[in-house]
Design an enzyme around this catalytic site. Structure first.
Site, PDB file in Angstrom:
ATOM      1  N   ASP A   1       0.787  -1.038   0.105  1.00 50.16           N
ATOM      2  CA  ASP A   1       0.013   0.000   0.032  1.00 50.16           C
ATOM      3  C   ASP A   1       0.875   1.236  -0.106  1.00 50.16           C
ATOM      4  OD1 ASP A   1      -3.015  -0.403   0.281  1.00 50.16           O
ATOM      5  OD2 ASP A   1      -2.218  -1.629   2.026  1.00 50.16           O
TER       6      ASP A   1
ATOM      7  N   GLU B   1      -4.597   7.378   0.714  1.00 54.23           N
ATOM      8  CA  GLU B   1      -5.393   6.694   2.052  1.00 54.23           C
ATOM      9  C   GLU B   1      -4.304   6.483   2.891  1.00 54.23           C
ATOM     10  OE1 GLU B   1      -7.704   2.651   3.401  1.00 54.23           O
ATOM     11  OE2 GLU B   1      -6.728   3.049   1.303  1.00 54.23           O
TER      12      GLU B   1
ATOM     13  N   ASP C   1      -6.137   5.303  -3.919  1.00 61.47           N
ATOM     14  CA  ASP C   1      -6.161   4.281  -3.014  1.00 61.47           C
ATOM     15  C   ASP C   1      -5.211   3.047  -3.778  1.00 61.47           C
ATOM     16  OD1 ASP C   1      -6.904   2.199  -1.398  1.00 61.47           O
ATOM     17  OD2 ASP C   1      -9.030   2.423  -1.371  1.00 61.47           O
TER      18      ASP C   1
ATOM     19  N   ILE D   1      -4.074  -0.077  -2.851  1.00 63.11           N
ATOM     20  CA  ILE D   1      -4.668  -1.150  -2.885  1.00 63.11           C
ATOM     21  C   ILE D   1      -5.853  -1.132  -2.161  1.00 63.11           C
ATOM     22  CG2 ILE D   1      -4.275  -3.839  -2.242  1.00 63.11           C
ATOM     23  CD1 ILE D   1      -1.608  -3.668  -2.360  1.00 63.11           C
ATOM     24  N   ASP D   2      -7.061  -1.121  -2.971  1.00 65.24           N
ATOM     25  CA  ASP D   2      -8.484  -1.123  -2.515  1.00 65.24           C
ATOM     26  C   ASP D   2      -8.821  -2.747  -2.145  1.00 65.24           C
ATOM     27  OD1 ASP D   2     -10.841   0.044  -1.886  1.00 65.24           O
ATOM     28  OD2 ASP D   2     -11.509  -0.798  -3.435  1.00 65.24           O
TER      29      ASP D   2
ATOM     30  N   THR E   1      -7.716  -4.377   0.637  1.00 65.57           N
ATOM     31  CA  THR E   1      -6.373  -4.932   1.427  1.00 65.57           C
ATOM     32  C   THR E   1      -6.661  -6.277   1.645  1.00 65.57           C
ATOM     33  OG1 THR E   1      -5.937  -2.692   1.741  1.00 65.57           O
ATOM     34  CG2 THR E   1      -4.502  -4.628   2.536  1.00 65.57           C
TER      35      THR E   1
ATOM     36  N   ASP F   1     -11.823   5.928  -2.115  1.00 72.33           N
ATOM     37  CA  ASP F   1     -12.537   4.830  -2.813  1.00 72.33           C
ATOM     38  C   ASP F   1     -13.467   5.462  -4.085  1.00 72.33           C
ATOM     39  OD1 ASP F   1     -11.858   2.964  -0.727  1.00 72.33           O
ATOM     40  OD2 ASP F   1     -13.158   3.996   0.783  1.00 72.33           O
TER      41      ASP F   1
END
Length: 380
Positions: free
Chosen positions: A55, A80, A160, A162-163, A165, A305
């Protein structure tokens, strides 16, 4: 300038996807790169909410690459994650992309005894991906990019890295009974980049990269989609253009945590309901036409997001509205559209509260379908 900016976003999103795939391939390395979020960073929706070095590294790579190429927006690139990573052993690293591959590798290597389990080669592999020059050919663009002249000095950007996770960590695949929608698994993981106008609050440009789109043997290949909604320009990836199929069952995609009352309501009105992980992935399902709408009745998503997918949906003629507000506003969609400006009272608010889509959302591609759904929701 604008066309080069879009191409750069696509390139850096593919670099991000490469980093995600490289880290995910080494199981032992991957297990050491997990940290449980604490306190104000923790998403209250999840019992466990994980942050990984992937991330942070992806986010900082995107910020570095775009900020270096386009100084006009560099001071307004938001993400994020914080860029401080602590592993399960209690060791801490502040992740910042350095001027050269060797310097970035050296930064990672300074703590590799604990964070990378003594694997200096892994530090070099990660640094190589961070500094890799992605060619246009690697993007596998479906069509030519539109000519754009964007006022970047008044724009901001949400990342974002890694949406979903949790799906990135578990990787357990479960396909939904509804068409091509995955309920869980690596297919639900996305890299989200959204550009918005800081004055109007409108999303302008979005990139959604799905690093784990198709698996061939043990190797994954990704897919990248984009959309631009700027003044009178509405352009998007050509594969997103799917004509509406009249007479087919309407599909609404929900989070697995959604309450039974909403599901029952939709079923009673004749909608097919599919569940899926990942806010970015569910919005992508709507953009691709795998679902007609994504409904979320609670405030568990954030600007990072939605900003990128929102821009794509706007380019397609749709959008994202506040779930609660659109019902209160008696269907006035423009007043209910999600905004990304900060023209609100912010004093005393935590970052999560400030950037939360607190009233839920409905993502849609077809305005008439949304209006039809609103009638159903209001009746109850």
């Amino acid at each position: 300038m604008g066309t080069r900016f879009l191409e750069s976003l696509l390139r850096t999103s593919e670099k991000a996807a490469n980093i995600a795939r490289v880290i995910r391939q080494d199981e032992h390395l991957f297990k050491l790169l997990v940290q449980e979020k604490k306190g104000s960073e923790k998403n209250p929706r999840f019992v466990q909410d994980f942050k990984t070095l992937a991330d942070v590294l992806i986010q900082e790579t995107i910020k570095h690459d775009i900020g270096k190429q386009f100084p006009a927006i560099s001071g307004h690139i938001l993400g994020e994650e914080s860029n401080t990573f602590s592993n399960t052993l209690g060791d801490t690293i502040t992740v910042e992309v350095q001027a050269s591959q060797a310097a970035t590798a050296a930064l990672l290597s300074t703590v590799c005894r604990s964070v990378l389990c003594g694997d200096i080669q892994a530090a070099n592999v990660l640094a190589a991906e961070v500094h890799k020059d992605i060619s246009v050919e690697e993007l596998d663009l479906e069509d030519s990019l539109p000519l754009l002249d964007l006022p970047l000095e008044q724009y901001g950007m949400w990342i974002d890295p890694i949406d979903s996770t949790a799906e990135y960590i578990s990787g357990e695949e479960l396909k939904s009974s509804q068409g091509d929608i995955y309920q869980s698994g690596l297919q639900c993981v996305t890299v989200l980049i959204g550009v918005f106008d800081r004055i109007s609050g409108q999303p302008i440009l979005g990139v959604v990269n799905q690093p784990f789109h198709i698996q061939h043997d043990s190797k994954w290949t990704g897919k990248c989609q984009w959309g631009v909604s700027f003044r009178d320009i509405s352009k998007f990836s050509s594969s997103l253009h799917k004509p509406l199929e009249h007479g087919k069952e309407k599909v609404v995609v929900l989070s697995g945590s959604e309450g039974s009352s909403l599901k029952s309501q939709l079923h009673a009105a004749g909608y097919m309901v599919a569940e899926a992980a990942g806010a970015g992935y569910k919005q992508l399902c709507v953009a691709r036409g795998d679902a007609d709408m994504y409904v979320l009745s609670k405030g568990s998503t954030f600007r990072w997001d939605t900003c990128g997918p929102h821009a794509i949906l706007r380019a397609l003629g749709g959008g994202i509205v506040s779930y609660q507000k659109v019902l209160k506003e008696d269907g006035e969609l423009e007043k209910s559209e999600l905004s990304y400006s900060d023209n609100v009272v912010t004093e005393g608010l935590s970052p999560l509260t400030l950037h939360c889509n607190q009233e839920g959302l409905i993502a849609y591609k077809d305005r008439n379908m949304l209006i039809e759904l609103l009638h159903v929701l209001k009746e109850s």
